[in-house]
Design a protein around this motif. Structure first.
Motif, PDB file in Angstrom:
ATOM      1  N   ALA A  46       0.839  -1.206   0.000  1.00  0.00           N
ATOM      2  CA  ALA A  46       0.000   0.000   0.000  1.00  0.00           C
ATOM      3  C   ALA A  46       0.869   1.250   0.000  1.00  0.00           C
ATOM      4  O   ALA A  46       0.571   2.226  -0.703  1.00  0.00           O
ATOM      5  N   LEU A  47       1.949   1.232   0.773  1.00  0.00           N
ATOM      6  CA  LEU A  47       2.871   2.376   0.800  1.00  0.00           C
ATOM      7  C   LEU A  47       3.518   2.589  -0.559  1.00  0.00           C
ATOM      8  O   LEU A  47       3.616   3.734  -1.044  1.00  0.00           O
ATOM      9  N   LEU A  48       3.946   1.511  -1.200  1.00  0.00           N
ATOM     10  CA  LEU A  48       4.560   1.636  -2.519  1.00  0.00           C
ATOM     11  C   LEU A  48       3.572   2.141  -3.560  1.00  0.00           C
ATOM     12  O   LEU A  48       3.929   2.921  -4.445  1.00  0.00           O
ATOM     13  N   LEU A  49       2.325   1.705  -3.467  1.00  0.00           N
ATOM     14  CA  LEU A  49       1.305   2.167  -4.419  1.00  0.00           C
ATOM     15  C   LEU A  49       0.982   3.642  -4.237  1.00  0.00           C
ATOM     16  O   LEU A  49       0.867   4.387  -5.213  1.00  0.00           O
ATOM     17  N   ILE A  50       0.836   4.058  -3.001  1.00  0.00           N
ATOM     18  CA  ILE A  50       0.412   5.438  -2.750  1.00  0.00           C
ATOM     19  C   ILE A  50       1.511   6.434  -3.126  1.00  0.00           C
ATOM     20  O   ILE A  50       1.227   7.576  -3.490  1.00  0.00           O
ATOM     21  N   ASN A  51       2.764   5.992  -3.067  1.00  0.00           N
ATOM     22  CA  ASN A  51       3.883   6.859  -3.456  1.00  0.00           C
ATOM     23  C   ASN A  51       4.276   6.695  -4.917  1.00  0.00           C
ATOM     24  O   ASN A  51       5.283   7.253  -5.353  1.00  0.00           O
ATOM     25  N   HIS A  52       3.503   5.899  -5.670  1.00  0.00           N
ATOM     26  CA  HIS A  52       3.719   5.666  -7.105  1.00  0.00           C
ATOM     27  C   HIS A  52       5.079   5.031  -7.380  1.00  0.00           C
ATOM     28  O   HIS A  52       5.699   5.295  -8.412  1.00  0.00           O
ATOM     29  N   TRP A  53       5.562   4.198  -6.473  1.00  0.00           N
ATOM     30  CA  TRP A  53       6.815   3.471  -6.698  1.00  0.00           C
ATOM     31  C   TRP A  53       6.558   2.109  -7.311  1.00  0.00           C
ATOM     32  O   TRP A  53       7.472   1.441  -7.759  1.00  0.00           O
ATOM     33  N   LEU A  54       5.308   1.691  -7.300  1.00  0.00           N
ATOM     34  CA  LEU A  54       4.909   0.413  -7.866  1.00  0.00           C
ATOM     35  C   LEU A  54       3.991   0.707  -9.051  1.00  0.00           C
ATOM     36  O   LEU A  54       2.978   1.378  -8.903  1.00  0.00           O
ATOM     37  N   PRO A  55       4.372   0.248 -10.251  1.00  0.00           N
ATOM     38  CA  PRO A  55       3.541   0.554 -11.423  1.00  0.00           C
ATOM     39  C   PRO A  55       2.191  -0.163 -11.341  1.00  0.00           C
ATOM     40  O   PRO A  55       2.089  -1.287 -10.862  1.00  0.00           O
ATOM     41  N   LEU A  56       1.165   0.527 -11.809  1.00  0.00           N
ATOM     42  CA  LEU A  56      -0.196   0.000 -11.787  1.00  0.00           C
ATOM     43  C   LEU A  56      -0.864   0.398 -13.095  1.00  0.00           C
ATOM     44  O   LEU A  56      -0.661   1.516 -13.580  1.00  0.00           O
ATOM     45  N   PRO A  57      -1.631  -0.509 -13.702  1.00  0.00           N
ATOM     46  CA  PRO A  57      -2.328  -0.130 -14.937  1.00  0.00           C
ATOM     47  C   PRO A  57      -3.204   1.101 -14.720  1.00  0.00           C
ATOM     48  O   PRO A  57      -3.713   1.334 -13.626  1.00  0.00           O
ATOM     49  N   SER A  58      -3.371   1.872 -15.766  1.00  0.00           N
ATOM     50  CA  SER A  58      -4.096   3.141 -15.643  1.00  0.00           C
ATOM     51  C   SER A  58      -5.580   2.949 -15.322  1.00  0.00           C
ATOM     52  O   SER A  58      -6.226   3.893 -14.890  1.00  0.00           O
ATOM     53  N   LEU A  59      -6.119   1.767 -15.536  1.00  0.00           N
ATOM     54  CA  LEU A  59      -7.540   1.533 -15.266  1.00  0.00           C
ATOM     55  C   LEU A  59      -7.838   1.387 -13.773  1.00  0.00           C
ATOM     56  O   LEU A  59      -8.968   1.565 -13.352  1.00  0.00           O
ATOM     57  N   ALA A  60      -6.832   1.062 -12.980  1.00  0.00           N
ATOM     58  CA  ALA A  60      -7.054   0.829 -11.557  1.00  0.00           C
ATOM     59  C   ALA A  60      -6.939   2.133 -10.770  1.00  0.00           C
ATOM     60  O   ALA A  60      -6.153   3.018 -11.113  1.00  0.00           O
ATOM     61  N   ASP A  61      -7.730   2.248  -9.718  1.00  0.00           N
ATOM     62  CA  ASP A  61      -7.687   3.418  -8.851  1.00  0.00           C
ATOM     63  C   ASP A  61      -6.674   3.158  -7.740  1.00  0.00           C
ATOM     64  O   ASP A  61      -6.832   2.245  -6.931  1.00  0.00           O
ATOM     65  N   VAL A  62      -5.627   3.969  -7.710  1.00  0.00           N
ATOM     66  CA  VAL A  62      -4.517   3.752  -6.785  1.00  0.00           C
ATOM     67  C   VAL A  62      -4.956   3.930  -5.337  1.00  0.00           C
ATOM     68  O   VAL A  62      -4.614   3.113  -4.467  1.00  0.00           O
ATOM     69  N   LYS A  63      -5.722   4.974  -5.055  1.00  0.00           N
ATOM     70  CA  LYS A  63      -6.129   5.232  -3.667  1.00  0.00           C
ATOM     71  C   LYS A  63      -7.006   4.114  -3.113  1.00  0.00           C
ATOM     72  O   LYS A  63      -6.827   3.687  -1.970  1.00  0.00           O
ATOM     73  N   THR A  64      -7.936   3.634  -3.908  1.00  0.00           N
ATOM     74  CA  THR A  64      -8.816   2.561  -3.450  1.00  0.00           C
ATOM     75  C   THR A  64      -8.035   1.284  -3.200  1.00  0.00           C
ATOM     76  O   THR A  64      -8.215   0.631  -2.161  1.00  0.00           O
ATOM     77  N   LEU A  65      -7.157   0.928  -4.119  1.00  0.00           N
ATOM     78  CA  LEU A  65      -6.365  -0.282  -3.956  1.00  0.00           C
ATOM     79  C   LEU A  65      -5.429  -0.170  -2.760  1.00  0.00           C
ATOM     80  O   LEU A  65      -5.285  -1.123  -1.990  1.00  0.00           O
ATOM     81  N   ALA A  66      -4.813   0.989  -2.572  1.00  0.00           N
ATOM     82  CA  ALA A  66      -3.932   1.182  -1.421  1.00  0.00           C
ATOM     83  C   ALA A  66      -4.714   1.092  -0.113  1.00  0.00           C
ATOM     84  O   ALA A  66      -4.233   0.513   0.865  1.00  0.00           O
ATOM     85  N   THR A  67      -5.917   1.633  -0.095  1.00  0.00           N
ATOM     86  CA  THR A  67      -6.755   1.557   1.111  1.00  0.00           C
ATOM     87  C   THR A  67      -7.135   0.116   1.414  1.00  0.00           C
ATOM     88  O   THR A  67      -7.069  -0.326   2.571  1.00  0.00           O
ATOM     89  N   VAL A  68      -7.511  -0.630   0.405  1.00  0.00           N
ATOM     90  CA  VAL A  68      -7.873  -2.033   0.593  1.00  0.00           C
ATOM     91  C   VAL A  68      -6.676  -2.832   1.085  1.00  0.00           C
ATOM     92  O   VAL A  68      -6.790  -3.654   2.006  1.00  0.00           O
ATOM     93  N   LEU A  69      -5.514  -2.603   0.493  1.00  0.00           N
ATOM     94  CA  LEU A  69      -4.302  -3.304   0.930  1.00  0.00           C
ATOM     95  C   LEU A  69      -3.951  -2.965   2.368  1.00  0.00           C
ATOM     96  O   LEU A  69      -3.569  -3.836   3.155  1.00  0.00           O
ATOM     97  N   PHE A  70      -4.084  -1.701   2.732  1.00  0.00           N
ATOM     98  CA  PHE A  70      -3.756  -1.279   4.093  1.00  0.00           C
ATOM     99  C   PHE A  70      -4.698  -1.927   5.117  1.00  0.00           C
ATOM    100  O   PHE A  70      -4.254  -2.468   6.136  1.00  0.00           O
ATOM    101  N   ILE A  71      -5.990  -1.889   4.836  1.00  0.00           N
ATOM    102  CA  ILE A  71      -6.963  -2.466   5.766  1.00  0.00           C
ATOM    103  C   ILE A  71      -6.768  -3.978   5.873  1.00  0.00           C
ATOM    104  O   ILE A  71      -6.812  -4.545   6.974  1.00  0.00           O
ATOM    105  N   ALA A  72      -6.525  -4.636   4.738  1.00  0.00           N
ATOM    106  CA  ALA A  72      -6.288  -6.084   4.771  1.00  0.00           C
ATOM    107  C   ALA A  72      -5.017  -6.405   5.562  1.00  0.00           C
ATOM    108  O   ALA A  72      -4.981  -7.381   6.317  1.00  0.00           O
ATOM    109  N   GLY A  73      -3.986  -5.585   5.413  1.00  0.00           N
ATOM    110  CA  GLY A  73      -2.752  -5.795   6.170  1.00  0.00           C
ATOM    111  C   GLY A  73      -2.962  -5.657   7.659  1.00  0.00           C
ATOM    112  O   GLY A  73      -2.454  -6.457   8.455  1.00  0.00           O
TER     113      GLY A  73
END
Length: 83
Positions: A25-52
């Motif tokens: 989640a930290l890597l996603l929110i800081n844009h250090w991990l590439p993600l396809p443009s169709l995915a929402d970075v904030k939502t995915l980072a939030t889900v990863l953080f809560i799951a962690g």
């Protein structure tokens, strides 16, 4: 009496997986991990953080439970009969 800090292997694996999800989640929110443009970075980072955090809860609960039993055994009806 067992050590308070000794955790079962399964709980340690859950703890490690939770840490990795929070790191992801930290890597996603800081844009250090590439993600396809169709995915929402904030939502995915939030889900990863809560799951962690959820994966880390069993270890925290087990440590708290064992510490409480070690500090106040009379609350759990485990009074030593060595006296």
């Amino acid at each position: 009496m067992q050590s308070v800090a000794r955790l079962p292997r399964f709980v340690v694996v859950l703890e490690a997986a939770g840490g990795l999800l929070i790191l992801g989640a930290l890597l996603l929110i800081n844009h250090w991990l590439p993600l396809p443009s169709l995915a929402d970075v904030k939502t995915l980072a939030t889900v990863l953080f809560i799951a962690g955090v959820v994966l880390m809860l069993p270890a925290a609960w087990l440590l708290m439970w064992r510490t409480a039993k070690a500090i106040a055994p009379q609350l759990f009806n485990q009074i030593d009969k060595k006296r």
